[in-house]
Enzyme design. Structure first.
Site, PDB file in Angstrom:
ATOM      1  N   LYS A 198     -10.737  -2.808  -0.212  1.00  0.00           N
ATOM      2  CA  LYS A 198     -10.354  -1.560  -0.899  1.00  0.00           C
ATOM      3  C   LYS A 198      -9.397  -1.958  -2.019  1.00  0.00           C
ATOM      4  O   LYS A 198      -8.201  -2.148  -1.788  1.00  0.00           O
ATOM      5  CB  LYS A 198      -9.672  -0.628   0.106  1.00  0.00           C
ATOM      6  CG  LYS A 198      -9.777   0.866  -0.202  1.00  0.00           C
ATOM      7  CD  LYS A 198      -9.294   1.281  -1.569  1.00  0.00           C
ATOM      8  CE  LYS A 198      -7.791   1.461  -1.649  1.00  0.00           C
ATOM      9  NZ  LYS A 198      -7.322   1.737  -3.018  1.00  0.00           N
ATOM     10  N   GLY A 253       1.127  -4.789  -1.303  1.00  0.00           N
ATOM     11  CA  GLY A 253       1.493  -3.587  -2.049  1.00  0.00           C
ATOM     12  C   GLY A 253       2.963  -3.271  -1.831  1.00  0.00           C
ATOM     13  O   GLY A 253       3.751  -4.148  -1.457  1.00  0.00           O
ATOM     14  N   GLY A 308       3.514  -0.275   2.999  1.00  0.00           N
ATOM     15  CA  GLY A 308       3.426  -1.170   4.154  1.00  0.00           C
ATOM     16  C   GLY A 308       3.933  -0.497   5.415  1.00  0.00           C
ATOM     17  O   GLY A 308       3.342  -0.632   6.494  1.00  0.00           O
ATOM     18  N   GLU A 355       2.206  -8.334   2.568  1.00  0.00           N
ATOM     19  CA  GLU A 355       2.892  -8.940   1.423  1.00  0.00           C
ATOM     20  C   GLU A 355       3.420  -7.786   0.591  1.00  0.00           C
ATOM     21  O   GLU A 355       2.642  -7.065  -0.037  1.00  0.00           O
ATOM     22  CB  GLU A 355       1.927  -9.806   0.597  1.00  0.00           C
ATOM     23  CG  GLU A 355       1.193 -10.881   1.389  1.00  0.00           C
ATOM     24  CD  GLU A 355       2.083 -12.026   1.834  1.00  0.00           C
ATOM     25  OE1 GLU A 355       3.295 -12.003   1.526  1.00  0.00           O
ATOM     26  OE2 GLU A 355       1.579 -12.934   2.512  1.00  0.00           O
ATOM     27  N   CYS A 407       5.392  -9.498  -8.053  1.00  0.00           N
ATOM     28  CA  CYS A 407       6.175  -9.307  -6.825  1.00  0.00           C
ATOM     29  C   CYS A 407       7.317 -10.309  -6.740  1.00  0.00           C
ATOM     30  O   CYS A 407       8.386  -9.999  -6.229  1.00  0.00           O
ATOM     31  CB  CYS A 407       5.287  -9.398  -5.601  1.00  0.00           C
ATOM     32  SG  CYS A 407       4.340 -10.914  -5.510  1.00  0.00           S
ATOM     33  N   GLU A 461      13.219  -2.069  -6.756  1.00  0.00           N
ATOM     34  CA  GLU A 461      12.166  -2.799  -7.474  1.00  0.00           C
ATOM     35  C   GLU A 461      11.662  -1.944  -8.632  1.00  0.00           C
ATOM     36  O   GLU A 461      11.186  -0.823  -8.424  1.00  0.00           O
ATOM     37  CB  GLU A 461      11.005  -3.109  -6.515  1.00  0.00           C
ATOM     38  CG  GLU A 461       9.935  -3.954  -7.188  1.00  0.00           C
ATOM     39  CD  GLU A 461       8.734  -4.234  -6.279  1.00  0.00           C
ATOM     40  OE1 GLU A 461       8.287  -3.319  -5.572  1.00  0.00           O
ATOM     41  OE2 GLU A 461       8.242  -5.382  -6.303  1.00  0.00           O
TER      42      GLU A 461
HETATM   43  P1  NAD Z   1       0.759   0.370  -3.479  1.00  0.00           P
HETATM   44  O1  NAD Z   1       1.418   0.147  -2.178  1.00  0.00           O
HETATM   45  O2  NAD Z   1       0.941   1.671  -4.154  1.00  0.00           O
HETATM   46  O3  NAD Z   1      -0.835   0.197  -3.327  1.00  0.00           O
HETATM   47  C1  NAD Z   1      -1.418  -0.989  -2.847  1.00  0.00           C
HETATM   48  C2  NAD Z   1      -2.772  -0.657  -2.249  1.00  0.00           C
HETATM   49  O4  NAD Z   1      -2.580   0.152  -1.104  1.00  0.00           O
HETATM   50  C3  NAD Z   1      -3.691   0.126  -3.157  1.00  0.00           C
HETATM   51  O5  NAD Z   1      -5.018  -0.337  -2.999  1.00  0.00           O
HETATM   52  C4  NAD Z   1      -3.544   1.535  -2.646  1.00  0.00           C
HETATM   53  O6  NAD Z   1      -4.664   2.336  -2.907  1.00  0.00           O
HETATM   54  C5  NAD Z   1      -3.409   1.288  -1.159  1.00  0.00           C
HETATM   55  N1  NAD Z   1      -2.757   2.375  -0.407  1.00  0.00           N
HETATM   56  C6  NAD Z   1      -1.838   3.272  -0.845  1.00  0.00           C
HETATM   57  N2  NAD Z   1      -1.493   4.109   0.147  1.00  0.00           N
HETATM   58  C7  NAD Z   1      -2.196   3.718   1.240  1.00  0.00           C
HETATM   59  C8  NAD Z   1      -2.270   4.207   2.576  1.00  0.00           C
HETATM   60  N3  NAD Z   1      -1.558   5.262   2.993  1.00  0.00           N
HETATM   61  N4  NAD Z   1      -3.098   3.577   3.447  1.00  0.00           N
HETATM   62  C9  NAD Z   1      -3.818   2.518   3.051  1.00  0.00           C
HETATM   63  N5  NAD Z   1      -3.810   2.024   1.786  1.00  0.00           N
HETATM   64  C10 NAD Z   1      -3.000   2.629   0.895  1.00  0.00           C
HETATM   65  O7  NAD Z   1       1.200  -0.840  -4.393  1.00  0.00           O
HETATM   66  P2  NAD Z   1       0.870  -1.059  -5.948  1.00  0.00           P
HETATM   67  O8  NAD Z   1       1.692  -0.107  -6.733  1.00  0.00           O
HETATM   68  O9  NAD Z   1      -0.611  -1.056  -6.125  1.00  0.00           O
HETATM   69  O10 NAD Z   1       1.376  -2.552  -6.163  1.00  0.00           O
HETATM   70  C11 NAD Z   1       2.657  -2.902  -6.532  1.00  0.00           C
HETATM   71  C12 NAD Z   1       3.452  -3.365  -5.320  1.00  0.00           C
HETATM   72  O11 NAD Z   1       2.815  -4.483  -4.708  1.00  0.00           O
HETATM   73  C13 NAD Z   1       4.848  -3.851  -5.681  1.00  0.00           C
HETATM   74  O12 NAD Z   1       5.766  -3.363  -4.748  1.00  0.00           O
HETATM   75  C14 NAD Z   1       4.733  -5.373  -5.569  1.00  0.00           C
HETATM   76  O13 NAD Z   1       5.939  -6.052  -5.324  1.00  0.00           O
HETATM   77  C15 NAD Z   1       3.777  -5.503  -4.445  1.00  0.00           C
HETATM   78  N6  NAD Z   1       3.138  -6.821  -4.465  1.00  0.00           N
HETATM   79  C16 NAD Z   1       3.512  -7.722  -3.503  1.00  0.00           C
HETATM   80  C17 NAD Z   1       2.967  -8.999  -3.509  1.00  0.00           C
HETATM   81  C18 NAD Z   1       3.349  -9.997  -2.462  1.00  0.00           C
HETATM   82  O14 NAD Z   1       2.624 -10.966  -2.304  1.00  0.00           O
HETATM   83  N7  NAD Z   1       4.444  -9.821  -1.739  1.00  0.00           N
HETATM   84  C19 NAD Z   1       2.045  -9.352  -4.499  1.00  0.00           C
HETATM   85  C20 NAD Z   1       1.706  -8.412  -5.460  1.00  0.00           C
HETATM   86  C21 NAD Z   1       2.259  -7.140  -5.426  1.00  0.00           C
END
Ligand code: NAD
Length: 522
Positions: free
Chosen positions: A191, A244, A249, A266, A300, A398
């Site tokens: 997804k 994300g 998370g 992550e 990230c 962040e």
């Molecule tokens: P996000 O959490 O908004 O979304 C990430 C994914 O989760 C998307 O595909 C989204 O559709 C899905 N999602 C959202 N709500 C959900 C739910 N209730 N159930 C299941 N899936 C759901 O994150 P973003 O804005 O897309 O990405 C940015 C974030 O990701 C930042 O906080 C960044 O630090 C983090 N990130 C972390 C790493 C790492 O390795 N630690 C790497 C890259 C990005």
């Protein structure tokens, strides 16, 4: 203060852009069962350029059904590791051969500078190559109890892995999960992030061409609260690998709890870059400028809080601000561009709100708004706030954009307290030439990954993951293999059966009590 050099070309629209994106389920491209779609914008014009299928529970059900069938009855989990490895190498070859097109589409969809998108496409190929090699080199433990028993680990794929990914470097981050999940013989439902579905739609063709059997890879587009949520709550998906935001998370952790799923998380970061007075200042400035402004700051592991020892603080701030002001903001497709356009207007608004907040919380020394020459699109000038106090929101939260804080410190203890004084713990960067300080600080800092006198350069064999609110579990190298496999312990008796005998006939009463004292776990 927006005197950033701008690369002056016009926006670029790739040839042969699709106008709609479907799901890919059981080897077929399909629309959502209810026909629903969502808009996808490009971050330079902020206009809708395609419609993507908006998956819901019914679409996830179909994808999981296909993936489960491919796992239960299909060839993929039963292949020799060498056979799967060949397919994975072929995937890497295809990705490499299309790196320019992949980068062009990724850059257009996400706003990442083209030169950096190209690097990410190559890293995606490398991820597949790495796990293709690792799976044939994989050895498992055997334990011998001479004359009595041998125990060995029978490593097995787990089943359908649910992979949920964010929009920053989408293709590369997908490869990071797809590579080990597939190498170990699982089947998957991906997804991808709803802001950036374009590059993910290319996996299907690449996998077909490389010989991945139908049903092994499935893709469902859609919003997190619909498609992502349904994937997390599906009873036939025993594993969720999520990258994300920390808040998402937490929600996923809660939703997966009733099913006791395997989770890899992550999450977000607010990583410190600590510069001591004895450091190579030139190298530290170059690295910390790159460390927060590369990938548009949507990274990230960005070193978004710089802590600088007092004796070099003023010089550091002055030189850093001057260099940040020279960072080239431009159209994503221009090879000279160093910072492109943020992914989406919603994210742009969020970052800009922090820029405005920062003007009340710190001393603005570079950037602070839109760069000149870009009246529209999601462009933000690299922005630097000095003298930021540790309780400021721009220090704690962040921002995930080209915005950095600089804070002075006087002692090692104070630097450590500042470095650890946030809820996140993903990465830390330490700049010093003092050997003992470097190692003591590295070991004390609350971060999953530490770089000493270095930028974020990571060998694929090393663990990747954060502590505190930055994550749960580790991926990277054989740790990813561990996550995507069960390690079944098989125990074989070699000698006489070592059996505590209950209810023995009275003729031979000796032994049972002694044997029971040696009784086994569980
Ligand atoms: P996000 O959490 O908004 O979304 C990430 C994914 O989760 C998307 O595909 C989204 O559709 C899905 N999602 C959202 N709500 C959900 C739910 N209730 N159930 C299941 N899936 C759901 O994150 P973003 O804005 O897309 O990405 C940015 C974030 O990701 C930042 O906080 C960044 O630090 C983090 N990130 C972390 C790493 C790492 O390795 N630690 C790497 C890259 C990005």
């Amino acid at each position: 203060m927006t005197d950033n050099v701008t690369a002056m070309t016009s926006p670029h629209v790739p040839a042969d852009l699709p106008t709609r994106i479907q799901h890919y389920i059981d080897g077929q491209f399909v629309d959502s069962t209810d026909g629903d779609t969502f808009d996808v914008l490009d971050p330079v014009s902020n206009e809708t350029y395609l419609q993507a299928a908006a998956g819901k529970k019914a679409d996830i059900d179909l994808a999981v059904e296909a993936a489960k069938r491919a796992f239960d009855d299909g060839p993929w989990p039963r292949m020799l590791p060498r056979q799967r490895s060949r397919v994975l190498h072929k995937i890497a070859d295809i990705v490499e051969s299309r790196d320019a097109r992949l980068a062009e589409l990724e850059s257009f969809d996400s706003g990442l500078p083209i030169s950096q998108a190209l690097g990410q496409a190559r890293r995606a190929a490398e991820n597949f190559r790495f796990f293709a090699d690792l799976i044939v080199a994989q050895a498992d433990d055997t334990y011998k109890v001479p004359g009595r028993q041998i125990n060995y680990v029978n490593r097995k794929p787990i089943g359908v892995a649910g992979l949920i990914t964010p929009w920053n470097t989408p293709f590369m981050l997908e490869s990071w999960k797809l590579g080990p999940a597939l190498a170990t013989g699982n089947t998957v439902v991906l997804k991808p992030a709803e802001f950036t579905p374009l590059s993910a739609s290319l996996w299907a063709g690449i996998f077909e061409e490389a010989g991945v059997p139908a049903g092994v890879f499935n893709l469902v587009n859609g919003l997190g609260e619909d498609a992502g949520d349904a994937l997390v709550k599906h009873p036939d998906v025993p594993l969720i690998s999520f990258t994300g935001e920390s808040r998402t998370g937490q929600i996923i952790f809660g939703n997966a709890a009733p099913y006791l799923k395997g989770l890899s998380m992550e999450l977000g970061g607010k990583s410190p870059a600590v510069v001591f007075a004895d450091a190579d200042l030139e190298a530290a400035i170059n690295a910390t400028v790159f460390g927060v402004f590369s990938l548009n700051g949507e990274r990230c592991t960005a070193g978004s809080r710089i802590l600088v020892e007092r004796p070099v603080y003023d010089e550091f701030v002055e030189r850093y601000a001057a260099q940040a002001s020279r960072v080239v903001v431009g159209y994503p497709h221009d090879p000279a561009t160093e910072v492109g356009a943020l992914v989406h207007p919603e994210h742009y608004e969020k970052v800009m709100s922090y820029v405005e907040l920062g003007k009340t919380e710190g001393r603005l020394v570079a950037g602070g708004g839109r760069p000149e020459g870009f009246p529209t699109g999601n462009f933000v000038a690299p922005t630097v706030f000095a003298d930021v106090a540790p309780d400021a929101r721009i220090f704690q939260e962040e921002i995930f954009g080209p915005v950095v804080t600089i804070t002075p410190f006087d002692t090692d203890e104070e630097a450590l307290a500042l470095a650890n004084g946030v809820k996140y713990g993903l990465a830390a960067y330490i700049w010093t030439n003092h050997l003992k300080r470097a190692h003591n600080f590295a070991q004390a800092v609350e971060a999953g990954m530490v770089w000493l006198n270095s930028n974020n350069v990571r060998d694929l064999r090393t663990p990747f993951g954060g502590v505190k609110s930055s994550g749960l579990g580790h991926e990277g190298g054989y740790r990813s293999i561990d996550f995507y496999t069960d390690q079944q312990a098989v125990h074989i008796t070699l000698g006489e059966v070592h059996n505590p005998t209950f209810g023995k006939a009275p003729a031979s009463p000796r032994g049972a009590t002694a044997d029971a004292a040696e009784s086994k776990d569980g």
